[in-house]
Design a protein around this motif. Structure first.
Motif, PDB file in Angstrom:
ATOM      1  N   UNK A  53     -51.451  37.265  26.985  1.00 46.27           N
ATOM      2  CA  UNK A  53     -51.993  38.527  26.510  1.00 46.27           C
ATOM      3  C   UNK A  53     -53.101  39.116  27.358  1.00 46.27           C
ATOM      4  N   UNK A  54     -53.564  38.380  28.362  1.00 43.33           N
ATOM      5  CA  UNK A  54     -54.659  38.851  29.207  1.00 43.33           C
ATOM      6  C   UNK A  54     -54.094  39.743  30.319  1.00 43.33           C
ATOM      7  N   UNK A  55     -54.754  40.879  30.568  1.00 42.63           N
ATOM      8  CA  UNK A  55     -54.282  41.795  31.601  1.00 42.63           C
ATOM      9  C   UNK A  55     -53.245  42.770  31.105  1.00 42.63           C
ATOM     10  N   UNK A  56     -52.812  42.621  29.859  1.00 41.92           N
ATOM     11  CA  UNK A  56     -51.882  43.555  29.224  1.00 41.92           C
ATOM     12  C   UNK A  56     -52.711  44.418  28.268  1.00 41.92           C
ATOM     13  N   UNK A  57     -52.602  45.739  28.391  1.00 43.15           N
ATOM     14  CA  UNK A  57     -53.527  46.635  27.685  1.00 43.15           C
ATOM     15  C   UNK A  57     -53.544  46.409  26.171  1.00 43.15           C
ATOM     16  N   UNK A  58     -52.387  46.185  25.587  1.00 44.94           N
ATOM     17  CA  UNK A  58     -52.327  45.873  24.151  1.00 44.94           C
ATOM     18  C   UNK A  58     -51.948  44.418  23.934  1.00 44.94           C
ATOM     19  N   UNK A  59     -52.195  43.599  24.930  1.00 46.98           N
ATOM     20  CA  UNK A  59     -51.842  42.191  24.838  1.00 46.98           C
ATOM     21  C   UNK A  59     -52.786  41.410  23.935  1.00 46.98           C
ATOM     22  N   UNK A  60     -52.260  40.379  23.315  1.00 45.61           N
ATOM     23  CA  UNK A  60     -53.060  39.498  22.470  1.00 45.61           C
ATOM     24  C   UNK A  60     -52.364  38.149  22.356  1.00 45.61           C
ATOM     25  N   UNK A  61     -53.064  37.175  21.825  1.00 47.25           N
ATOM     26  CA  UNK A  61     -52.442  35.875  21.617  1.00 47.25           C
ATOM     27  C   UNK A  61     -51.520  35.932  20.393  1.00 47.25           C
ATOM     28  N   UNK A  62     -50.827  34.844  20.160  1.00 45.31           N
ATOM     29  CA  UNK A  62     -49.840  34.808  19.066  1.00 45.31           C
ATOM     30  C   UNK A  62     -50.544  34.589  17.736  1.00 45.31           C
ATOM     31  N   UNK A  63     -51.170  35.643  17.247  1.00 46.69           N
ATOM     32  CA  UNK A  63     -51.871  35.578  15.963  1.00 46.69           C
ATOM     33  C   UNK A  63     -51.429  36.744  15.085  1.00 46.69           C
ATOM     34  N   UNK A 124     -47.042  49.981  25.777  1.00 39.20           N
ATOM     35  CA  UNK A 124     -46.961  49.222  27.020  1.00 39.20           C
ATOM     36  C   UNK A 124     -47.084  50.217  28.162  1.00 39.20           C
ATOM     37  N   UNK A 125     -47.841  49.875  29.180  1.00 39.18           N
ATOM     38  CA  UNK A 125     -48.090  50.796  30.289  1.00 39.18           C
ATOM     39  C   UNK A 125     -47.366  50.344  31.556  1.00 39.18           C
ATOM     40  N   UNK A 126     -47.339  51.247  32.538  1.00 38.31           N
ATOM     41  CA  UNK A 126     -46.731  50.891  33.812  1.00 38.31           C
ATOM     42  C   UNK A 126     -47.504  49.762  34.496  1.00 38.31           C
ATOM     43  N   UNK A 127     -48.811  49.698  34.260  1.00 38.00           N
ATOM     44  CA  UNK A 127     -49.608  48.603  34.813  1.00 38.00           C
ATOM     45  C   UNK A 127     -49.230  47.264  34.169  1.00 38.00           C
ATOM     46  N   UNK A 128     -48.923  47.297  32.881  1.00 43.47           N
ATOM     47  CA  UNK A 128     -48.475  46.084  32.188  1.00 43.47           C
ATOM     48  C   UNK A 128     -47.178  45.569  32.792  1.00 43.47           C
ATOM     49  N   UNK A 129     -46.275  46.495  33.072  1.00 41.23           N
ATOM     50  CA  UNK A 129     -44.981  46.120  33.645  1.00 41.23           C
ATOM     51  C   UNK A 129     -45.186  45.461  35.004  1.00 41.23           C
ATOM     52  N   UNK A 130     -46.108  46.006  35.793  1.00 41.48           N
ATOM     53  CA  UNK A 130     -46.393  45.411  37.104  1.00 41.48           C
ATOM     54  C   UNK A 130     -46.981  44.007  36.961  1.00 41.48           C
ATOM     55  N   UNK A 131     -47.880  43.813  35.998  1.00 42.64           N
ATOM     56  CA  UNK A 131     -48.427  42.478  35.742  1.00 42.64           C
ATOM     57  C   UNK A 131     -47.309  41.505  35.391  1.00 42.64           C
ATOM     58  N   UNK A 132     -46.386  41.970  34.542  1.00 42.71           N
ATOM     59  CA  UNK A 132     -45.274  41.123  34.133  1.00 42.71           C
ATOM     60  C   UNK A 132     -44.389  40.789  35.331  1.00 42.71           C
ATOM     61  N   UNK A 133     -44.155  41.772  36.197  1.00 37.96           N
ATOM     62  CA  UNK A 133     -43.311  41.529  37.371  1.00 37.96           C
ATOM     63  C   UNK A 133     -43.903  40.431  38.251  1.00 37.96           C
ATOM     64  N   UNK A 134     -45.212  40.459  38.456  1.00 38.72           N
ATOM     65  CA  UNK A 134     -45.852  39.417  39.255  1.00 38.72           C
ATOM     66  C   UNK A 134     -45.656  38.039  38.638  1.00 38.72           C
ATOM     67  N   UNK A 135     -45.807  37.957  37.303  1.00 42.61           N
ATOM     68  CA  UNK A 135     -45.680  36.679  36.611  1.00 42.61           C
ATOM     69  C   UNK A 135     -44.248  36.162  36.647  1.00 42.61           C
ATOM     70  N   UNK A 136     -43.310  37.036  36.305  1.00 43.58           N
ATOM     71  CA  UNK A 136     -41.913  36.569  36.235  1.00 43.58           C
ATOM     72  C   UNK A 136     -41.371  36.234  37.618  1.00 43.58           C
TER      73      UNK A 136
END
Length: 238
Positions: A53-63, A124-136
């Protein structure tokens, strides 16, 4: 690579002779082990904190209130069925898969709008998608690098065990669509819960030495591996 992945291997079924399995422990660092009956090749891919959830604008942990499953604006689920207030890892994977399926996001990660509203104030933002792309890309490239370093192919892999905090709830189909897992391994994936904890409990009860694992393990340094750099770039695309 540390005790958590050794514990995970301690509770993971060994492959039959001349076959191979993979254990992927997903988190900020994706720890990956390709193993046979008595051989272990391991590495750690820096997936970044987006799965937590870090680095994702609306990201959070599983709560409570985290979107953990998503099919559309009218079909999604939150933890404890509470009002949606953010997105956890499994929800993020589902959302990006839906964007890809509906051509809202293309293979490069481009979207015409900077933000895609999920529900209420959650987006979800375009920046979030880029963060996800780096991780995956890091996770997928790490898996493929170990396979290549072992001199085998995806056809030689019998099972792929996916563990980690959210692995047991992860939609495998969507993990493949978004490129976390190579598509050639889709039908071989088995989602597990906390293998580090399970392996530790097993060790505490049995006291069986783990030297067979630690003495036969080889670490593959991805930062020094040319194949990883190329595979990482190749897998940035969806």
């Amino acid at each position: 690579m540390g005790a958590d992945i050794v514990a995970g291997l301690n509770c993971t079924e060994k492959p039959e002779k001349n076959k191979y399995c993979i254990l992927v422990d997903l988190g900020t660092n994706a720890e990956i082990v390709l193993f046979s009956e008595n051989r272990y090749i391991c590495t750690s891919a820096a997936a970044g904190p987006c799965f937590e959830g870090v680095g994702i604008e609306c990201g959070m942990n599983a709560s409570s209130g985290a979107i953990c499953e998503y099919n559309s604006a009218l079909s999604y689920r939150t933890i404890e069925n509470a009002p949606a207030r953010g997105i956890c890892a499994t929800g993020l994977i589902d959302i990006i898969a839906v964007l890809l399926k509906n051509a809202i996001c293309d293979e490069t990660g481009y979207t015409e709008t900077k933000k895609f509203r999920i529900t209420g104030d959650v987006f979800i933002s375009d920046k979030d998608i880029r963060q996800f792309q780096n991780a995956k890309a890091a996770v997928c490239a790490g898996i493929l690098t170990l396979i290549k370093a072992s001199g085998i192919s995806c056809d030689n892999i019998d099972k792929v065990y996916i563990s980690g905090g959210f692995a047991s709830e992860m939609n495998i189909d969507n993990a493949v669509i978004t490129g976390i897992i190579p598509k050639e391994l889709k039908d071989k994936c088995i989602a597990l819960r906390n293998t580090s904890l399970a392996g530790t409990i097993k060790y505490a009860c049995e006291k069986k030495p783990l030297a067979e694992i630690t003495d036969n393990a080889r670490y593959e340094d991805l930062s020094q591996n040319k194949d990883f750099a190329e595979l990482f770039i190749d897998n940035m695309l969806f």
